[in-house]
Design a protein around this motif. Structure first.
Motif, mmCIF file in Angstrom:
data_model
loop_
_atom_site.group_PDB
_atom_site.id
_atom_site.type_symbol
_atom_site.label_atom_id
_atom_site.label_comp_id
_atom_site.label_asym_id
_atom_site.label_seq_id
_atom_site.Cartn_x
_atom_site.Cartn_y
_atom_site.Cartn_z
ATOM 1 N N THR A 20 42.877 54.560 42.383
ATOM 2 C CA THR A 20 42.507 54.315 40.982
ATOM 3 C C THR A 20 41.731 53.004 40.811
ATOM 4 O O THR A 20 41.249 52.713 39.725
ATOM 5 N N GLY A 21 41.616 52.211 41.876
ATOM 6 C CA GLY A 21 40.904 50.935 41.771
ATOM 7 C C GLY A 21 39.409 51.081 42.028
ATOM 8 O O GLY A 21 38.909 52.172 42.326
ATOM 9 N N GLN A 22 38.706 49.969 41.920
ATOM 10 C CA GLN A 22 37.244 49.961 42.104
ATOM 11 C C GLN A 22 36.848 50.478 43.484
ATOM 12 O O GLN A 22 36.062 51.429 43.623
ATOM 13 N N ASP A 23 37.392 49.855 44.540
ATOM 14 C CA ASP A 23 36.957 50.215 45.897
ATOM 15 C C ASP A 23 37.436 51.615 46.260
ATOM 16 O O ASP A 23 36.737 52.354 46.968
ATOM 17 N N GLY A 24 38.637 51.970 45.779
ATOM 18 C CA GLY A 24 39.175 53.301 46.054
ATOM 19 C C GLY A 24 38.220 54.375 45.566
ATOM 20 O O GLY A 24 37.984 55.384 46.241
ATOM 21 N N TYR A 42 47.992 57.308 44.161
ATOM 22 C CA TYR A 42 48.080 56.580 42.896
ATOM 23 C C TYR A 42 49.553 56.364 42.557
ATOM 24 O O TYR A 42 50.416 57.091 43.042
ATOM 25 N N ARG A 43 49.815 55.328 41.749
ATOM 26 C CA ARG A 43 51.203 55.032 41.356
ATOM 27 C C ARG A 43 51.610 55.860 40.160
ATOM 28 O O ARG A 43 50.795 56.093 39.266
ATOM 29 N N ARG A 44 52.897 56.230 40.127
ATOM 30 C CA ARG A 44 53.376 56.882 38.911
ATOM 31 C C ARG A 44 53.481 55.844 37.801
ATOM 32 O O ARG A 44 54.141 54.825 37.957
ATOM 33 N N LEU A 71 53.309 51.766 47.425
ATOM 34 C CA LEU A 71 53.191 51.037 48.692
ATOM 35 C C LEU A 71 54.487 50.336 49.096
ATOM 36 O O LEU A 71 54.687 50.023 50.272
ATOM 37 N N THR A 72 55.352 50.077 48.135
ATOM 38 C CA THR A 72 56.568 49.326 48.457
ATOM 39 C C THR A 72 57.675 50.235 49.001
ATOM 40 O O THR A 72 58.767 49.750 49.305
ATOM 41 N N ASP A 73 57.409 51.530 49.134
ATOM 42 C CA ASP A 73 58.446 52.477 49.540
ATOM 43 C C ASP A 73 58.144 53.009 50.953
ATOM 44 O O ASP A 73 57.265 53.862 51.134
ATOM 45 N N LEU A 188 36.763 40.695 53.205
ATOM 46 C CA LEU A 188 35.685 40.954 52.253
ATOM 47 C C LEU A 188 35.618 39.859 51.196
ATOM 48 O O LEU A 188 36.645 39.462 50.624
ATOM 49 N N PHE A 189 34.406 39.374 50.978
ATOM 50 C CA PHE A 189 34.165 38.427 49.892
ATOM 51 C C PHE A 189 34.044 39.240 48.599
ATOM 52 O O PHE A 189 33.942 40.469 48.629
ATOM 53 N N ASN A 190 34.057 38.528 47.471
ATOM 54 C CA ASN A 190 34.083 39.221 46.169
ATOM 55 C C ASN A 190 33.004 40.288 46.089
ATOM 56 O O ASN A 190 31.833 40.016 46.388
HETATM 57 P P1 NDP Z 1 41.799 47.024 42.218
HETATM 58 O O1 NDP Z 1 42.689 46.033 41.580
HETATM 59 O O2 NDP Z 1 40.685 47.618 41.436
HETATM 60 O O3 NDP Z 1 42.687 48.235 42.790
HETATM 61 C C1 NDP Z 1 43.955 48.026 43.346
HETATM 62 C C2 NDP Z 1 44.622 49.359 43.547
HETATM 63 O O4 NDP Z 1 45.942 49.153 44.093
HETATM 64 C C3 NDP Z 1 44.831 50.166 42.251
HETATM 65 O O5 NDP Z 1 44.551 51.522 42.520
HETATM 66 C C4 NDP Z 1 46.317 49.981 41.966
HETATM 67 O O6 NDP Z 1 46.894 51.021 41.230
HETATM 68 C C5 NDP Z 1 46.858 50.006 43.390
HETATM 69 N N1 NDP Z 1 48.229 49.506 43.484
HETATM 70 C C6 NDP Z 1 48.735 48.352 42.979
HETATM 71 N N2 NDP Z 1 50.043 48.247 43.269
HETATM 72 C C7 NDP Z 1 50.383 49.363 43.966
HETATM 73 C C8 NDP Z 1 51.585 49.849 44.530
HETATM 74 N N3 NDP Z 1 52.728 49.164 44.441
HETATM 75 N N4 NDP Z 1 51.576 51.032 45.186
HETATM 76 C C9 NDP Z 1 50.429 51.742 45.282
HETATM 77 N N5 NDP Z 1 49.252 51.356 44.751
HETATM 78 C C10 NDP Z 1 49.232 50.169 44.099
HETATM 79 O O7 NDP Z 1 41.221 46.349 43.554
HETATM 80 P P2 NDP Z 1 39.797 46.533 44.276
HETATM 81 O O8 NDP Z 1 39.463 47.969 44.312
HETATM 82 O O9 NDP Z 1 38.850 45.554 43.735
HETATM 83 O O10 NDP Z 1 40.156 46.022 45.746
HETATM 84 C C11 NDP Z 1 40.655 46.900 46.736
HETATM 85 C C12 NDP Z 1 41.431 46.096 47.760
HETATM 86 O O11 NDP Z 1 40.578 45.138 48.364
HETATM 87 C C13 NDP Z 1 42.603 45.297 47.195
HETATM 88 O O12 NDP Z 1 43.610 45.282 48.178
HETATM 89 C C14 NDP Z 1 42.046 43.907 47.012
HETATM 90 O O13 NDP Z 1 43.078 42.958 47.075
HETATM 91 C C15 NDP Z 1 41.102 43.830 48.197
HETATM 92 N N6 NDP Z 1 39.948 42.974 48.041
HETATM 93 C C16 NDP Z 1 39.122 43.131 46.963
HETATM 94 C C17 NDP Z 1 37.981 42.377 46.851
HETATM 95 C C18 NDP Z 1 37.060 42.512 45.693
HETATM 96 O O14 NDP Z 1 36.237 41.614 45.499
HETATM 97 N N7 NDP Z 1 37.119 43.589 44.935
HETATM 98 C C19 NDP Z 1 37.626 41.384 47.903
HETATM 99 C C20 NDP Z 1 38.545 41.352 48.998
HETATM 100 C C21 NDP Z 1 39.653 42.119 49.059
HETATM 101 P P3 NDP Z 1 47.035 50.953 39.612
HETATM 102 O O15 NDP Z 1 45.742 51.515 39.097
HETATM 103 O O16 NDP Z 1 48.214 51.801 39.356
HETATM 104 O O17 NDP Z 1 47.237 49.519 39.253
#
Ligand code: NDP
Ligand code: GDR
Length: 349
Positions: A20-24, A42-44, A71-73, A188-190
């Motif tokens: 659900t995150g940017q890189d995902g 994805y998290r519930r 991830l914590t499980d 990875l840098f920002n």
């Molecule tokens: P985001 O914050 O956009 O995404 C983080 C993801 O982790 C979300 O899908 C979030 O789910 C999920 N998440 C959080 N907690 C848990 C959990 N307990 N169990 C399962 N999933 C969980 O991050 P980015 O996409 O920007 O970054 C991806 C990765 O790269 C991260 O690990 C970040 O720390 C690392 N990173 C990022 C950089 C950047 O500039 N973007 C640079 C270097 C490293 P939910 O939507 O539910 O919150």
């Protein structure tokens, strides 16, 4: 240089945590294009959102399986790895916001640090041949010990987030050396994009400038304007993650642009992209940015956004990734900023 055999990819199955995150979202798009089957976790929560996958048009892809996972499980990590039959695991999940890590250091440690260990343990137990990517970060350099930073630069993290990531980074190396697991770590840098979360400074700025331009916001409030970052385009960076897992041997690589700019410079750039000419005046907490046409203060400093310990300057050297992986990041910061402002203008309209 690695030899990337596109022909073998059709059989590949990957797990992406943090879909659900940017890189995902970008990595899912890339792997689906390459013919992978993707198990995205994805998290519930009470209101899960797949808006990023939807924006990229991949949410309904037949080769994408969305799986609930935390991830914590450890138990659920073992079951996920067993049931998916994955050959590659990309660990992108984390509590990734540095500011929040000061308020929630324990949770950040559990997710961002120990969470990576859960996946490594699951791989060790279920199938040690699985290739593992750990999302390490330039935040591990923190109070920088060399300029620019590369794979040999000493670490000095400055936040609970940076410390937790450093634990996960060293665990990846430890499992590589102890058990022969193919664990690669990308420092990875920002990296940013129109899909960046609104809490991160670039997107906060592009969203703010778009709203100011459209008369929907009076003022953007920011913290440390002097912080300097090496900002790249997220879509370029996920290609580097994939390349790391196609190499002959596991290793650690820096992905960066090699250019650094201040938060203040990014504000000016975003204002320009939105068609606003900015003028800066004052210093420290009294510094502000005015719209040159109207004289209105549209950017102000609010100390509530300062961090207890700051990372002042990051600039990476991606030479190793370029030479060994053939990785490149063609997108300039001006192009990236303009792309983000344009997307935010469209959303705000
Ligand atoms: P985001 O914050 O956009 O995404 C983080 C993801 O982790 C979300 O899908 C979030 O789910 C999920 N998440 C959080 N907690 C848990 C959990 N307990 N169990 C399962 N999933 C969980 O991050 P980015 O996409 O920007 O970054 C991806 C990765 O790269 C991260 O690990 C970040 O720390 C690392 N990173 C990022 C950089 C950047 O500039 N973007 C640079 C270097 C490293 P939910 O939507 O539910 O919150
Ligand atoms: P960062 O990104 O901490 O580098 O972590 P962020 O965009 O949050 O901050 C960058 C710099 O801008 C300064 N800043 C502000 N930051 C935010 N968020 N909001 C503000 O109002 C503001 N004003 C100034 C910060 O102090 C900082 O110096 C990101 C995350 O994606 C991490 O997960 C990742 O590991 C690193 O990038 C590399």
């Amino acid at each position: 240089m690695i030899n990337i055999l596109e022909g073998n990819i059709m059989d590949k199955t990957s797990i992406i945590t943090g879909i659900t995150g940017q890189d995902g979202a970008y990595l899912t798009q890339l792997l689906l294009e390459k013919g992978y089957t993707v198990f995205g976790t994805y998290r519930r929560t009470s209101s899960v959102s797949f808006w990023r996958l939807e924006e990229l048009g991949v949410a309904q892809h037949p080769n994408l399986h969305l799986v609930e996972f935390d991830l914590t499980d450890l138990g659920s990590a073992i079951r996920l790895i067993e049931s998916s039959g994955a050959t590659e695991v990309y660990n992108l999940a984390a509590q990734s916001f540095v500011g929040v890590s000061f308020d929630q250091p324990n949770t950040t440690g559990q997710i961002t640090g120990l969470g990576a260990l859960n996946l490594l343990e699951a791989i060790r137990i279920v199938n040690p041949k699985i290739r593992f990517y750990q999302a390490s970060t330039s935040e591990m350099f923190g109070k920088v010990q060399a300029i620019p930073q590369d794979e040999s630069t000493n670490f000095y993290p400055r936040s609970p987030y940076g410390v937790a990531k450093l634990y996960a980074h060293w665990m990846t190396i430890n499992y590589r050396e102890s058990y022969g697991i193919f664990g690669s770590s990308g420092i990875l840098f920002n990296h940013e994009s129109p899909l960046r979360g609104l809490e991160f400074v670039t997107r906060k700025i592009t969203d703010g400038m778009a709203k100011i331009k459209l008369g929907k916001l009076d003022q953007l409030q920011l913290g440390n304007l002097d912080a300097k970052r090496d900002w790249g385009y997220a879509k370029d960076y996920v290609e580097g993650m994939w390349r790391m897992l196609q190499a002959d041997t596991p290793d650690t690589y820096v992905l960066a642009t090699g250019r650094t700019e201040s938060v203040r410079d990014f504000v000016t750039m975003a204002a320009k992209a939105a068609g606003i000419t900015m003028e800066w005046q004052g210093q420290g907490e009294a510094e502000c940015g005015r719209d040159a046409a109207t004289g209105k203060v549209i950017v102000a400093v609010n100390p509530k956004f300062y961090r207890p310990a700051e990372v002042e300057l990051l600039i990476g050297n991606p030479a190793k990734a370029k030479t060994e992986l053939g990785w490149e990041t063609p997108t300039t910061l001006e192009q990236l900023c303009a792309m983000m402002v344009e997307a935010d203008l469209q959303r705000s309209r």
